[in-house]
Design a protein around this motif. Structure first.
Motif, PDB file in Angstrom:
ATOM      1  N   ALA A 111       1.027  -0.976  -0.355  1.00  0.00           N
ATOM      2  CA  ALA A 111       0.540  -0.045  -0.078  1.00  0.00           C
ATOM      3  C   ALA A 111       0.778   1.016  -0.064  1.00  0.00           C
ATOM      4  O   ALA A 111       0.680   2.376  -0.707  1.00  0.00           O
ATOM      5  CB  ALA A 111      -0.628  -0.290   0.927  1.00  0.00           C
ATOM      6  N   TYR A 112       1.663   1.220   0.416  1.00  0.00           N
ATOM      7  CA  TYR A 112       3.340   2.352   0.635  1.00  0.00           C
ATOM      8  C   TYR A 112       3.508   2.686  -0.770  1.00  0.00           C
ATOM      9  O   TYR A 112       3.307   3.684  -1.715  1.00  0.00           O
ATOM     10  CB  TYR A 112       3.833   1.650   1.569  1.00  0.00           C
ATOM     11  N   ASN A 132       0.983   4.353  -2.927  1.00  0.00           N
ATOM     12  CA  ASN A 132       0.329   5.656  -2.741  1.00  0.00           C
ATOM     13  C   ASN A 132       1.576   6.052  -2.908  1.00  0.00           C
ATOM     14  O   ASN A 132       1.621   7.272  -3.710  1.00  0.00           O
ATOM     15  CB  ASN A 132       0.262   5.110  -0.858  1.00  0.00           C
ATOM     16  N   THR A 177      -5.293   7.939  -2.795  1.00  0.00           N
ATOM     17  CA  THR A 177      -5.181   7.509  -1.577  1.00  0.00           C
ATOM     18  C   THR A 177      -6.235   7.053  -0.667  1.00  0.00           C
ATOM     19  O   THR A 177      -6.299   6.443   0.150  1.00  0.00           O
ATOM     20  CB  THR A 177      -4.504   9.213  -1.288  1.00  0.00           C
ATOM     21  N   ILE A 184      -6.929   3.637  -2.212  1.00  0.00           N
ATOM     22  CA  ILE A 184      -5.619   2.433  -1.381  1.00  0.00           C
ATOM     23  C   ILE A 184      -5.634   1.792   0.072  1.00  0.00           C
ATOM     24  O   ILE A 184      -5.455   0.675   0.392  1.00  0.00           O
ATOM     25  CB  ILE A 184      -3.789   3.042  -1.785  1.00  0.00           C
ATOM     26  N   LEU A 185      -5.944   3.207   1.090  1.00  0.00           N
ATOM     27  CA  LEU A 185      -6.425   3.175   2.375  1.00  0.00           C
ATOM     28  C   LEU A 185      -7.225   2.230   2.625  1.00  0.00           C
ATOM     29  O   LEU A 185      -7.383   0.881   2.978  1.00  0.00           O
ATOM     30  CB  LEU A 185      -6.668   4.598   2.667  1.00  0.00           C
ATOM     31  N   THR A 195      -6.993  -0.960   1.765  1.00  0.00           N
ATOM     32  CA  THR A 195      -5.400  -1.815   2.717  1.00  0.00           C
ATOM     33  C   THR A 195      -6.402  -2.370   4.069  1.00  0.00           C
ATOM     34  O   THR A 195      -5.815  -3.561   4.219  1.00  0.00           O
ATOM     35  CB  THR A 195      -4.603  -1.303   3.033  1.00  0.00           C
TER      36      THR A 195
END
Length: 291
Positions: free
Chosen positions: A32-33, A36, A76, A79-80, A83
């Motif tokens: 995820a990081y 991002n 963002t 994606i969050l 996750t």
């Protein structure tokens, strides 16, 4: 005492399952990081590419900066959300009951969330219709300032004194954009009733021409001075209204410079700039005043 018994796990396989789960969670967070950061770079490159083809068009550059900011916010958030769902899955928490509970809770708080839905709905159309962009100077919801950030939920502005205003999009009913395409520096010039209006207008034209010939100001001005004429006959002054067409956000600079120069020009020609005054009579009878 072994570390397995310390955590109350005598079965080695259970420990390996725990370690495996933790590793998967760390992997999900790492991916995820990475996604991002990758999305941020890709959006930045896409924005720079589009700006490079904008031919220095300030309006298009503002629009690209605004859209890239909102797109970054959306990516963002997505994606969050993914996750969090994947981490819950690795922890053995079923998503279906959570979604069902969220649906029930959503119905319960639906009426309270109407303003939030309205914020997102209005924010979408503000961006779709290109009403507000980053670095615009706007007036919305009785607040005015430079737009620093735009999201689907709110607009962040900073006024001349440095105060930051967060305005929810749902509260925006009217947008006054002071930086779209061009602006007018509007001046109301006050002179005495005894002055020659034709001479005053001639001096006003000369001052406007001097600004257009100034190498530091001529790029900010789009057209010569336009004098509308005598706009009002006030109690102590004749008011002549004029304006100059300028680039966006330059109206205040040109207005201040014009007022400074017209004051100096009037002083040189001994033209009166009147101000309200009051004459007080003391110790006189009504008959003496009438005389």
């Amino acid at each position: 005492m072994s570390w397995l018994s310390y955590i109350d796990m005598e079965n080695t396989s259970e420990a390996f399952v725990l370690v495996k789960t933790l590793l998967r969670i760390f992997l999900i967070v790492g991916v995820a990081y990475f996604l991002n950061r990758l999305s941020k770079k890709l959006i930045t490159r896409l924005r720079d590419h589009l700006i490079g083809h904008a031919d220095s068009n300030i309006e298009e550059i503002k629009r690209m900066n605004t859209l890239s900011m909102v797109l970054r916010y959306i990516v963002t958030t997505v994606i969050l959300a993914i996750t969090v769902v994947e981490i819950l899955h690795e922890l053995g928490i079923s998503i279906a009951p959570v979604l069902a509970a969220a649906g029930v809770v959503g119905v319960a708080v639906g009426f309270g969330a109407q303003s939030l839905v309205k914020d997102y709905f209005n924010g979408f159309f503000l961006l779709l219709e290109n009403q507000i962009r980053k670095d615009d100077v706007v007036e919305i919801a009785d607040k005015a300032g430079l737009v620093e950030e735009i999201t689907l939920r709110y607009i962040k502005m900073r006024d001349y004194e440095g105060n930051v205003h967060y305005v929810p999009n749902g509260q925006i009913t009217t947008v006054t954009n002071r930086s779209r395409d061009f602006a007018y520096a509007v001046m109301d010039i006050r002179v005495g009733y005894d002055e020659n209006i034709a001479k005053v207008m001639q001096i006003m034209h000369e001052v406007g021409a001097s600004i257009m010939q100034d190498t530091q100001l001529q790029d900010k001005v789009l057209d010569k001075l336009d004098i509308a004429g005598v706009d009002n006959l006030a109690e102590s002054a004749v008011i002549i209204r004029c304006r100059m067409k300028v680039r966006p956000l330059e109206q205040w600079t040109i207005k201040r410079e014009y007022l400074k120069r017209i004051k100096n020009a009037f002083d040189a020609q001994q033209i009166e700039i009147p101000f309200p005054h009051l004459t007080v009579y003391q110790g006189l009878s009504p008959e003496e005043l009438a005389a």
